[in-house]
Design an enzyme around this catalytic site. Sequence first.
Site, PDB file in Angstrom:
ATOM      1  N   LYS A 126      19.244  41.742  20.210  1.00  0.00           N
ATOM      2  CA  LYS A 126      20.581  42.449  20.853  1.00  0.00           C
ATOM      3  C   LYS A 126      21.500  43.091  20.033  1.00  0.00           C
ATOM      4  CE  LYS A 126      20.789  38.422  24.071  1.00  0.00           C
ATOM      5  NZ  LYS A 126      21.647  37.635  24.674  1.00  0.00           N
ATOM      6  N   ARG A 302      11.489  42.863  31.092  1.00  0.00           N
ATOM      7  CA  ARG A 302      10.459  42.255  31.763  1.00  0.00           C
ATOM      8  C   ARG A 302      10.680  41.943  33.329  1.00  0.00           C
ATOM      9  NH1 ARG A 302      13.569  37.499  32.847  1.00  0.00           N
ATOM     10  NH2 ARG A 302      14.840  37.091  31.138  1.00  0.00           N
TER      11      ARG A 302
HETATM   12  P1  ADP Z   1      21.253  35.568  27.604  1.00  0.00           P
HETATM   13  O1  ADP Z   1      20.308  36.418  26.685  1.00  0.00           O
HETATM   14  O2  ADP Z   1      21.163  34.272  27.005  1.00  0.00           O
HETATM   15  O3  ADP Z   1      20.876  35.765  29.072  1.00  0.00           O
HETATM   16  P2  ADP Z   1      23.593  37.110  27.914  1.00  0.00           P
HETATM   17  O4  ADP Z   1      24.108  38.187  26.652  1.00  0.00           O
HETATM   18  O5  ADP Z   1      22.739  38.007  28.925  1.00  0.00           O
HETATM   19  O6  ADP Z   1      22.490  35.938  27.200  1.00  0.00           O
HETATM   20  O7  ADP Z   1      24.531  36.155  28.379  1.00  0.00           O
HETATM   21  C1  ADP Z   1      24.390  35.209  29.440  1.00  0.00           C
HETATM   22  C2  ADP Z   1      25.841  34.980  30.007  1.00  0.00           C
HETATM   23  O8  ADP Z   1      26.791  34.387  29.392  1.00  0.00           O
HETATM   24  C3  ADP Z   1      26.496  36.084  30.903  1.00  0.00           C
HETATM   25  O9  ADP Z   1      25.687  36.067  32.333  1.00  0.00           O
HETATM   26  C4  ADP Z   1      27.647  35.746  30.890  1.00  0.00           C
HETATM   27  O10 ADP Z   1      27.963  34.734  32.167  1.00  0.00           O
HETATM   28  C5  ADP Z   1      28.059  34.826  29.667  1.00  0.00           C
HETATM   29  N1  ADP Z   1      28.536  36.066  28.839  1.00  0.00           N
HETATM   30  C6  ADP Z   1      27.676  36.667  27.608  1.00  0.00           C
HETATM   31  N2  ADP Z   1      28.528  37.369  27.058  1.00  0.00           N
HETATM   32  C7  ADP Z   1      29.840  37.494  27.364  1.00  0.00           C
HETATM   33  C8  ADP Z   1      30.983  38.160  27.197  1.00  0.00           C
HETATM   34  N3  ADP Z   1      31.054  38.965  26.173  1.00  0.00           N
HETATM   35  N4  ADP Z   1      32.186  37.773  27.804  1.00  0.00           N
HETATM   36  C9  ADP Z   1      31.951  36.827  28.798  1.00  0.00           C
HETATM   37  N5  ADP Z   1      30.987  35.996  29.300  1.00  0.00           N
HETATM   38  C10 ADP Z   1      29.722  36.432  28.869  1.00  0.00           C
HETATM   39  P1  ADP Z   2      16.449  35.842  34.177  1.00  0.00           P
HETATM   40  O1  ADP Z   2      17.376  36.672  33.388  1.00  0.00           O
HETATM   41  O2  ADP Z   2      15.230  36.421  34.862  1.00  0.00           O
HETATM   42  O3  ADP Z   2      17.045  35.219  35.389  1.00  0.00           O
HETATM   43  P2  ADP Z   2      16.294  33.194  32.946  1.00  0.00           P
HETATM   44  O4  ADP Z   2      17.309  33.582  31.745  1.00  0.00           O
HETATM   45  O5  ADP Z   2      16.610  32.364  33.847  1.00  0.00           O
HETATM   46  O6  ADP Z   2      16.104  34.801  33.549  1.00  0.00           O
HETATM   47  O7  ADP Z   2      15.023  33.088  32.106  1.00  0.00           O
HETATM   48  C1  ADP Z   2      14.000  33.420  32.873  1.00  0.00           C
HETATM   49  C2  ADP Z   2      12.912  32.337  32.294  1.00  0.00           C
HETATM   50  O8  ADP Z   2      12.452  32.504  31.099  1.00  0.00           O
HETATM   51  C3  ADP Z   2      13.049  30.905  32.580  1.00  0.00           C
HETATM   52  O9  ADP Z   2      12.099  30.206  32.782  1.00  0.00           O
HETATM   53  C4  ADP Z   2      13.624  30.561  31.072  1.00  0.00           C
HETATM   54  O10 ADP Z   2      13.407  29.395  30.613  1.00  0.00           O
HETATM   55  C5  ADP Z   2      12.603  31.495  30.326  1.00  0.00           C
HETATM   56  N1  ADP Z   2      13.402  32.090  28.977  1.00  0.00           N
HETATM   57  C6  ADP Z   2      14.107  32.808  28.861  1.00  0.00           C
HETATM   58  N2  ADP Z   2      14.617  33.242  27.788  1.00  0.00           N
HETATM   59  C7  ADP Z   2      13.716  32.567  27.022  1.00  0.00           C
HETATM   60  C8  ADP Z   2      13.497  32.578  25.469  1.00  0.00           C
HETATM   61  N3  ADP Z   2      14.239  33.457  24.666  1.00  0.00           N
HETATM   62  N4  ADP Z   2      12.185  31.696  24.825  1.00  0.00           N
HETATM   63  C9  ADP Z   2      11.719  31.098  26.042  1.00  0.00           C
HETATM   64  N5  ADP Z   2      11.910  30.885  27.511  1.00  0.00           N
HETATM   65  C10 ADP Z   2      12.744  31.833  27.724  1.00  0.00           C
END
Ligand code: ADP
Ligand code: ADP
Length: 513
Positions: A126, A302
């Site tokens: 990231k 993906r």
């Molecule tokens: P992940 O890789 O675990 O999906 P993301 O960076 O996509 O992580 O963040 C997942 C969720 O966390 C977002 O959909 C949002 O709800 C919350 N989030 C992440 N960063 C922020 C931020 N800077 N401010 C507010 N909410 C956040």
């Molecule tokens: P999306 O962004 O597609 O909604 P999710 O955050 O819900 O994805 O994750 C999609 C799938 O991938 C889930 O089955 C979750 O458990 C798995 N997953 C997401 N991030 C990781 C990771 N860093 N390592 C292993 N599994 C992951």
Amino acid sequence: MNMGNTIEQKPIRKVLIANRGEIAIRIMRSCREMGISTVAVFSDADRTSMHVRYADEAYNIGPAPSWESYLNMNKIIETAKKSGADAIHPGYGFLSENSAFSRLCRKEGIRFIGPSPESIETMGDKISARKKMIAANVPVVPGTTDKVTSEAEAIRQIKEIGLPVMIKASAGGGGRGMRLVHKDSQITNLLRAARSEAKTAFGDDAVYIEKYVDSPHHVEFQILSDKHGNTVHLFERECSVQRRHQKVVEETPSPLLTPEVRTKMGECAVAAANACNYEGAGTIEFIMDDQLNFYFLEMNTRLQVEHPITERVVGVDLVKEQIRIAEGYELPFKQEDLKQNGHAIECRIIAEDTDNNFMPNPGTITHITEPFGFGVRCDSYVYEGYTIPIHYDSLISKLIVWGRTREEAIERMRRALFEYKITGVKTTIRFLERIMATPDFRNGKYNTHFIEKNSEFLHADGICDKKCEDIALIATFAEYLDRIEISKKINAAPSIKKETNWKRQIRKFTSRM
Ligand code: ADP
Ligand code: ADP
Ligand code: MG
């Protein structure tokens, strides 16, 4: 930009699906339509899984724990060679965002249906993704551009950014390695917690700091890029209904966007994909505030869990396009050919206890009735008598509906959830029904705090369920009276046993009035 015919077009004949569950079947369905043979792989825990039955061939790849089976790169490559598969589709999760796997496929001469290892590396981290986006003029959440290692550095940066902030793992995914900081006094503990969770989950404790966006909305854009330099976006998905930073309900179009903001975000999504020479299907996630200011959050390199709502509204089979891109073909459409038609909603049906902190609840399905009918799609992999293994994600299925309008889609989802019956394991079905009835959701006025904010209404002991229960009792009472009328007509009294049962229920009901 079109680079002519320098890319060789080579049809794929056989695909190994390096995944399990609903997504493995969903991928095989597109392969079948394209006349491509399918190879399933399965762990010891998945012998009875539906994806094994659906595939043309299936191979055991090891014990239940995923690191010994679905994450075992060498075993998967060996199986691809043994079966004569010329391509591997990784689905989501598992190896889908693993650059080493994409690189290994390249080395072994097997096509990886997904982006290059270089793109995965740039966007998977990231911190490096944020740097790329800044260079490409895509707005990012204000915060650090390098990793933060010491406490003193964290305190200094947070002072500059201003509280509240998010401490986030650079390698993060699935909502893990992330902490929200409200007060100075929390910095030390939360920095330590985020780093240790990141180390355990991803083997990398690098973290960075981002401004916390107030009343945040998660809005993401689907993109497709071919090997010829063409990129299009397939509009947005609104994913703000979340628990533990993980999505529960998704819809498209987003009730929040204006046409102008949609156009601007789409352009940024395309710029983001081009900045990392992307190939294949990908998602650019944005976080947005109430004033519709949006910032790049991360890119998922993906296929996304919630991809079917885009497929329904834009009318494009994303898996087919992924395969065609890997075969070397140009995208069959241009940006101006793509339109949003109607409204789609997805509900994630998960085996978990929504009244006990969403604890996973795997077990044996004793009965299942799936919803059908106009505008309903159910991507599932379970059947009656199937035992959901404890080793993997507890997603049972995804229920997707389409309607001409958002209102129609919501009513259709309520109808489909009403038809959906699963016994034996606790599921999210009733909780999702209540989400569909919540005024904030129905008005389209919600952000990522929705579940927390509406918890009284959403949980089983909440107002909504009491009302539902009362209505059910009135209905059974009415049915009882009806039955007495009918039995009078045919000159027979209703059975005594039944009568006592109904009476007890009626007593229970009237005592509450
Ligand atoms: P992940 O890789 O675990 O999906 P993301 O960076 O996509 O992580 O963040 C997942 C969720 O966390 C977002 O959909 C949002 O709800 C919350 N989030 C992440 N960063 C922020 C931020 N800077 N401010 C507010 N909410 C956040
Ligand atoms: P999306 O962004 O597609 O909604 P999710 O955050 O819900 O994805 O994750 C999609 C799938 O991938 C889930 O089955 C979750 O458990 C798995 N997953 C997401 N991030 C990781 C990771 N860093 N390592 C292993 N599994 C992951
Ligand atoms: Mg994310």
